[in-house]
Design a protein around this motif. Structure first.
Motif, PDB file in Angstrom:
ATOM      1  N   VAL A 141     -43.241  33.900 -44.473  1.00 31.86           N
ATOM      2  CA  VAL A 141     -41.934  33.344 -44.139  1.00 31.86           C
ATOM      3  C   VAL A 141     -41.809  31.920 -44.678  1.00 31.86           C
ATOM      4  O   VAL A 141     -40.799  31.558 -45.293  1.00 31.86           O
ATOM      5  N   THR A 142     -42.834  31.113 -44.461  1.00 32.53           N
ATOM      6  CA  THR A 142     -42.760  29.726 -44.932  1.00 32.53           C
ATOM      7  C   THR A 142     -42.864  29.637 -46.454  1.00 32.53           C
ATOM      8  O   THR A 142     -42.449  28.632 -47.042  1.00 32.53           O
ATOM      9  N   ALA A 143     -43.403  30.680 -47.090  1.00 39.35           N
ATOM     10  CA  ALA A 143     -43.484  30.707 -48.557  1.00 39.35           C
ATOM     11  C   ALA A 143     -42.168  31.112 -49.203  1.00 39.35           C
ATOM     12  O   ALA A 143     -42.045  31.053 -50.431  1.00 39.35           O
ATOM     13  N   GLY A 144     -41.196  31.570 -48.388  1.00 41.16           N
ATOM     14  CA  GLY A 144     -39.872  31.786 -48.939  1.00 41.16           C
ATOM     15  C   GLY A 144     -39.389  33.206 -49.081  1.00 41.16           C
ATOM     16  O   GLY A 144     -38.354  33.446 -49.716  1.00 41.16           O
ATOM     17  N   VAL A 145     -40.077  34.204 -48.471  1.00 38.89           N
ATOM     18  CA  VAL A 145     -39.515  35.555 -48.534  1.00 38.89           C
ATOM     19  C   VAL A 145     -38.185  35.575 -47.791  1.00 38.89           C
ATOM     20  O   VAL A 145     -37.981  34.820 -46.827  1.00 38.89           O
ATOM     21  N   SER A 146     -37.278  36.413 -48.243  1.00 41.06           N
ATOM     22  CA  SER A 146     -35.958  36.472 -47.598  1.00 41.06           C
ATOM     23  C   SER A 146     -35.966  37.377 -46.384  1.00 41.06           C
ATOM     24  O   SER A 146     -35.200  37.157 -45.433  1.00 41.06           O
ATOM     25  N   GLU A 147     -36.819  38.413 -46.410  1.00 41.46           N
ATOM     26  CA  GLU A 147     -36.934  39.348 -45.300  1.00 41.46           C
ATOM     27  C   GLU A 147     -38.397  39.704 -45.090  1.00 41.46           C
ATOM     28  O   GLU A 147     -39.184  39.763 -46.043  1.00 41.46           O
ATOM     29  N   LEU A 148     -38.757  39.956 -43.839  1.00 42.10           N
ATOM     30  CA  LEU A 148     -40.102  40.407 -43.520  1.00 42.10           C
ATOM     31  C   LEU A 148     -40.021  41.452 -42.420  1.00 42.10           C
ATOM     32  O   LEU A 148     -39.555  41.173 -41.316  1.00 42.10           O
ATOM     33  N   ALA A 149     -40.482  42.658 -42.740  1.00 48.17           N
ATOM     34  CA  ALA A 149     -40.580  43.724 -41.742  1.00 48.17           C
ATOM     35  C   ALA A 149     -42.030  43.826 -41.284  1.00 48.17           C
ATOM     36  O   ALA A 149     -42.953  43.763 -42.107  1.00 48.17           O
ATOM     37  N   ILE A 150     -42.230  43.958 -39.987  1.00 44.85           N
ATOM     38  CA  ILE A 150     -43.579  43.993 -39.423  1.00 44.85           C
ATOM     39  C   ILE A 150     -43.834  45.344 -38.767  1.00 44.85           C
ATOM     40  O   ILE A 150     -43.044  45.800 -37.936  1.00 44.85           O
ATOM     41  N   VAL A 151     -44.936  45.962 -39.148  1.00 47.83           N
ATOM     42  CA  VAL A 151     -45.349  47.247 -38.593  1.00 47.83           C
ATOM     43  C   VAL A 151     -46.569  47.002 -37.709  1.00 47.83           C
ATOM     44  O   VAL A 151     -47.591  46.493 -38.180  1.00 47.83           O
ATOM     45  N   GLU A 152     -46.451  47.325 -36.434  1.00 50.99           N
ATOM     46  CA  GLU A 152     -47.526  47.045 -35.482  1.00 50.99           C
ATOM     47  C   GLU A 152     -47.416  48.012 -34.312  1.00 50.99           C
ATOM     48  O   GLU A 152     -46.333  48.194 -33.757  1.00 50.99           O
ATOM     49  N   THR A 153     -48.547  48.651 -33.957  1.00 49.51           N
ATOM     50  CA  THR A 153     -48.525  49.637 -32.872  1.00 49.51           C
ATOM     51  C   THR A 153     -48.344  48.982 -31.507  1.00 49.51           C
ATOM     52  O   THR A 153     -47.822  49.615 -30.586  1.00 49.51           O
ATOM     53  N   ASP A 154     -48.784  47.729 -31.362  1.00 45.74           N
ATOM     54  CA  ASP A 154     -48.593  46.995 -30.111  1.00 45.74           C
ATOM     55  C   ASP A 154     -47.177  46.405 -30.134  1.00 45.74           C
ATOM     56  O   ASP A 154     -46.941  45.344 -30.721  1.00 45.74           O
ATOM     57  N   VAL A 155     -46.246  47.103 -29.511  1.00 41.58           N
ATOM     58  CA  VAL A 155     -44.837  46.726 -29.596  1.00 41.58           C
ATOM     59  C   VAL A 155     -44.585  45.338 -29.011  1.00 41.58           C
ATOM     60  O   VAL A 155     -43.804  44.544 -29.563  1.00 41.58           O
ATOM     61  N   GLN A 156     -45.230  45.025 -27.910  1.00 43.91           N
ATOM     62  CA  GLN A 156     -45.033  43.706 -27.296  1.00 43.91           C
ATOM     63  C   GLN A 156     -45.494  42.590 -28.225  1.00 43.91           C
ATOM     64  O   GLN A 156     -44.808  41.579 -28.396  1.00 43.91           O
ATOM     65  N   ARG A 157     -46.655  42.781 -28.848  1.00 47.52           N
ATOM     66  CA  ARG A 157     -47.164  41.779 -29.787  1.00 47.52           C
ATOM     67  C   ARG A 157     -46.227  41.656 -30.988  1.00 47.52           C
ATOM     68  O   ARG A 157     -45.926  40.553 -31.438  1.00 47.52           O
ATOM     69  N   ARG A 158     -45.791  42.798 -31.510  1.00 44.88           N
ATOM     70  CA  ARG A 158     -44.874  42.795 -32.657  1.00 44.88           C
ATOM     71  C   ARG A 158     -43.590  42.058 -32.335  1.00 44.88           C
ATOM     72  O   ARG A 158     -43.155  41.173 -33.093  1.00 44.88           O
ATOM     73  N   ASP A 159     -42.971  42.400 -31.221  1.00 44.05           N
ATOM     74  CA  ASP A 159     -41.673  41.808 -30.883  1.00 44.05           C
ATOM     75  C   ASP A 159     -41.787  40.320 -30.583  1.00 44.05           C
ATOM     76  O   ASP A 159     -40.884  39.534 -30.905  1.00 44.05           O
ATOM     77  N   SER A 160     -42.898  39.915 -29.980  1.00 40.60           N
ATOM     78  CA  SER A 160     -43.114  38.496 -29.719  1.00 40.60           C
ATOM     79  C   SER A 160     -43.222  37.721 -31.026  1.00 40.60           C
ATOM     80  O   SER A 160     -42.635  36.633 -31.175  1.00 40.60           O
TER      81      SER A 160
END
Length: 264
Positions: free
Chosen positions: A147-166
């Motif tokens: 994100v700090t390097a300048g991507v415009s979008e980042l999608a995150i795939v993570e089985t721990d939904v609480q960790r992902r959403d946080s």
């Protein structure tokens, strides 16, 4: 390289569970000795339930100067330090700890190292769409760095939904990129990064649907083997890649400088 090892040798550890896969003992020892430091790096296989007790014991060693932290301890170790950097505090994770008379100072270089490895291998991040598997200690740092390097979008795939959403909520608070939950389908993304341990064991599934990779995509990995199934599949699909060994080379140099108190 001739190794100096005697009663005056300063000791550093790399702690994890498992630990057999790490490259740090050889690489970091070489870095110390090349810098004229009589120091060695030793592997420490410590289970999560024993981590706090192990750390308390290390604090009593008068010839220990620091340690590196690998899976699954990077988040837990943030709470065992006396002081952590702003980046480590935002991420609530550390991968290196320097000991001094003022206490233990933690820092996190996984994200910076992954970005450096991607760029060195020819990836373009500015304005690109990225998807990443994993939101653990390393994954959190890499997501922040992308994100700090300048991507415009980042999608995150993570089985721990609480960790992902946080993590998504915290990254969106920066106002730098659109961050949201992703899936195992990498279609439509420019950068596809595995920040999970998948690939450390034979028979591990791929972090994404490898058949959906296209030659226009750039693929990264954190697993420190030269040819994981993920990297092998990416190459077969015509993708340019950055391996976990590329990331390790970058993080090794950053950690060595930090432990030897050089500017990083």
């Amino acid at each position: 390289m001739e190794l100096t090892l005697n009663g005056s040798t300063r000791v550093y550890f790399v702690v994890g569970d498992p630990i057999a896969q790490v490259k740090s003992p050889e690489g970091m020892t070489a870095a110390f000795q090349a810098a004229g430091i009589n120091g060695v790096c030793l592997p420490a296989h410590v289970a999560p339930d024993d981590l706090a007790d192990w750390a308390a014991g290390i604090r009593k060693m008068k010839n220990a100067d620091g340690l590196m932290v690998t899976v699954p301890h990077k988040i837990a170790f943030a709470g065992l330090c006396d002081e952590i950097s702003d980046t480590a505090r935002f991420l609530n994770t550390v991968n290196v700890v320097r000991f001094s008379e003022n206490g233990w100072h933690g820092e996190m270089f996984d994200g910076r190292a992954q970005v450096e490895a991607l760029l060195k291998n020819g990836a373009v991040l500015q304005g690109k769409k990225a998807v990443q598997a994993g939101a653990g200690g390393a994954g959190t740092a890499i997501a922040h760095a992308l994100v700090t390097a300048g991507v415009s979008e980042l999608a995150i795939v993570e089985t721990d939904v609480q960790r992902r959403d946080s993590l998504i909520e915290r990254l969106n608070s920066l106002g730098r990129a659109k961050v949201y939950a992703g899936t195992s389908d990498p279609s439509g993304f420019d950068i596809v990064v595995n920040a999970t341990p998948l690939g450390m064991k034979a028979g591990d599934p791929l972090p994404f649907d490898g058949d959906k990779l296209t030659a226009e995509m750039f693929v990264g990995d954190v697993v420190t083997y030269p040819d994981t199934a993920w990297i092998t599949k990416a190459r077969a699909q015509g993708c340019r890649v950055s391996t976990g060994l590329d990331m390790y080379a970058a993080v090794r140099d950053l950690m060595a400088d930090f432990l030897l108190q050089k500017a990083v």
